[in-house]
Write a protein that holds these residues in place. Structure first.
Motif, PDB file in Angstrom:
ATOM      1  N   ILE A 146      39.708  40.842  52.081  1.00  0.00           N
ATOM      2  CA  ILE A 146      40.164  40.578  50.719  1.00  0.00           C
ATOM      3  C   ILE A 146      39.054  40.853  49.705  1.00  0.00           C
ATOM      4  O   ILE A 146      39.328  41.266  48.575  1.00  0.00           O
ATOM      5  CB  ILE A 146      40.743  39.149  50.595  1.00  0.00           C
ATOM      6  N   LEU A 147      37.801  40.672  50.089  1.00  0.00           N
ATOM      7  CA  LEU A 147      36.708  41.069  49.194  1.00  0.00           C
ATOM      8  C   LEU A 147      36.741  42.575  48.929  1.00  0.00           C
ATOM      9  O   LEU A 147      36.509  43.025  47.810  1.00  0.00           O
ATOM     10  CB  LEU A 147      35.354  40.663  49.774  1.00  0.00           C
ATOM     11  N   SER A 148      37.043  43.358  49.966  1.00  0.00           N
ATOM     12  CA  SER A 148      37.136  44.804  49.746  1.00  0.00           C
ATOM     13  C   SER A 148      38.354  45.127  48.874  1.00  0.00           C
ATOM     14  O   SER A 148      38.299  46.039  48.049  1.00  0.00           O
ATOM     15  CB  SER A 148      37.171  45.574  51.067  1.00  0.00           C
TER      16      SER A 148
ATOM     17  N   SER B 286      38.276  47.072  45.251  1.00  0.00           N
ATOM     18  CA  SER B 286      39.164  48.193  44.930  1.00  0.00           C
ATOM     19  C   SER B 286      40.009  47.896  43.697  1.00  0.00           C
ATOM     20  O   SER B 286      40.265  48.785  42.875  1.00  0.00           O
ATOM     21  CB  SER B 286      40.063  48.513  46.121  1.00  0.00           C
ATOM     22  N   TYR B 287      40.429  46.646  43.562  1.00  0.00           N
ATOM     23  CA  TYR B 287      41.207  46.233  42.385  1.00  0.00           C
ATOM     24  C   TYR B 287      40.419  46.519  41.108  1.00  0.00           C
ATOM     25  O   TYR B 287      40.939  47.111  40.156  1.00  0.00           O
ATOM     26  CB  TYR B 287      41.544  44.744  42.504  1.00  0.00           C
ATOM     27  N   TYR B 288      39.162  46.102  41.085  1.00  0.00           N
ATOM     28  CA  TYR B 288      38.342  46.330  39.896  1.00  0.00           C
ATOM     29  C   TYR B 288      38.045  47.804  39.670  1.00  0.00           C
ATOM     30  O   TYR B 288      38.059  48.272  38.526  1.00  0.00           O
ATOM     31  CB  TYR B 288      37.047  45.515  39.957  1.00  0.00           C
TER      32      TYR B 288
ATOM     33  N   THR C 247      38.126  54.163  38.137  1.00  0.00           N
ATOM     34  CA  THR C 247      37.327  54.864  39.136  1.00  0.00           C
ATOM     35  C   THR C 247      38.172  55.229  40.350  1.00  0.00           C
ATOM     36  O   THR C 247      37.986  56.284  40.933  1.00  0.00           O
ATOM     37  CB  THR C 247      36.135  53.990  39.574  1.00  0.00           C
ATOM     38  N   LEU C 248      39.089  54.362  40.724  1.00  0.00           N
ATOM     39  CA  LEU C 248      39.986  54.632  41.850  1.00  0.00           C
ATOM     40  C   LEU C 248      41.374  54.985  41.327  1.00  0.00           C
ATOM     41  O   LEU C 248      41.812  54.450  40.304  1.00  0.00           O
ATOM     42  CB  LEU C 248      40.116  53.406  42.760  1.00  0.00           C
ATOM     43  N   ASP C 249      42.043  55.819  42.051  1.00  0.00           N
ATOM     44  CA  ASP C 249      43.405  56.219  41.716  1.00  0.00           C
ATOM     45  C   ASP C 249      44.340  55.015  41.847  1.00  0.00           C
ATOM     46  O   ASP C 249      44.159  54.163  42.720  1.00  0.00           O
ATOM     47  CB  ASP C 249      43.832  57.335  42.682  1.00  0.00           C
TER      48      ASP C 249
ATOM     49  N   GLU D 155      48.255  50.444  44.626  1.00  0.00           N
ATOM     50  CA  GLU D 155      49.610  50.246  45.138  1.00  0.00           C
ATOM     51  C   GLU D 155      49.598  50.019  46.647  1.00  0.00           C
ATOM     52  O   GLU D 155      50.376  49.220  47.170  1.00  0.00           O
ATOM     53  CB  GLU D 155      50.485  51.438  44.763  1.00  0.00           C
ATOM     54  N   SER D 156      48.708  50.675  47.346  1.00  0.00           N
ATOM     55  CA  SER D 156      48.568  50.483  48.785  1.00  0.00           C
ATOM     56  C   SER D 156      48.100  49.062  49.101  1.00  0.00           C
ATOM     57  O   SER D 156      48.601  48.416  50.021  1.00  0.00           O
ATOM     58  CB  SER D 156      47.581  51.509  49.345  1.00  0.00           C
ATOM     59  N   LEU D 157      47.130  48.575  48.335  1.00  0.00           N
ATOM     60  CA  LEU D 157      46.640  47.210  48.535  1.00  0.00           C
ATOM     61  C   LEU D 157      47.724  46.186  48.209  1.00  0.00           C
ATOM     62  O   LEU D 157      47.871  45.181  48.908  1.00  0.00           O
ATOM     63  CB  LEU D 157      45.402  46.955  47.674  1.00  0.00           C
TER      64      LEU D 157
END
Length: 178
Positions: A94-96, A100-102, A108-110, A115-117
């Motif tokens: 969940i930390l990862s 990714s959320y941020y 920075t991330l698509d 949506e995958s998370l």
């Protein structure tokens, strides 16, 4: 043809101005390429953290079984050490997800990563172990991420993935046999 010092200075300024414009255009292209490379490296790193977690957990029969048992019924685990291990395993994942959320919110991330998370959290949100984990540990996460996960938890939508349906099926079969 005689050139006065003033004419030479004007020509030099024009050439210098053109050189500055060309340099700025070049710097702009380099900046854009560097930004794309940085975003790609960051996305790869963020994805790698999640992949590493899944790989490490999946390659350990003990960790995989512990996660399965914890998600299905955290009360079935009697060892304090195993409860701690299951909690730490989930927390690492969940930390990862929070990272990714941020990165997604910063651009920075698509958005597809987010949506995958979201789908991964929806897939486990009904599992007793996940619910227990989230209630006990959510205060350790950033407020925005906590709100995001709570929104998923309170949504009506679920992701139907066979593995979690098997957990529900095993739970139903266990209740029938009791």
């Amino acid at each position: 043809m005689k050139y006065s010092l003033k004419k030479i200075a004007i020509i030099t300024e024009i050439i210098g101005g053109i050189a500055i414009i060309v340099s700025l255009i070049f710097v702009g292209f380099q900046f854009r390429e560097n930004t794309i490379a940085t975003k790609s490296a960051t996305a790869n790193s963020a994805n790698g953290m999640t992949v590493d977690w899944y790989t490490a957990t999946g390659n350990s029969a003990q960790s995989s079984q512990l996660m399965w048992d914890y998600l299905k019924d955290p009360k079935s685990i009697k060892s304090t050490g195993e409860i701690y291990q299951a909690t730490i395993l989930i927390h690492g994942l969940i930390l990862s997800f929070q990272n990714s959320y941020y990165l997604t919110n910063q651009g920075t991330l698509d958005q597809n990563v987010q949506e995958s998370l979201t789908a991964a959290i929806r897939a486990v949100k009904e599992q007793p172990g996940w619910q227990e984990y989230w209630q006990n540990r959510k205060s350790l996460f950033f407020v925005e991420f906590r709100d995001y996960v709570d929104l998923i938890m309170n949504s009506e939508s679920e992701v139907s993935e066979g593995i979690y349906e098997n957990l529900k099926k095993e739970e139903t079969e266990a209740n029938i046999s009791d």
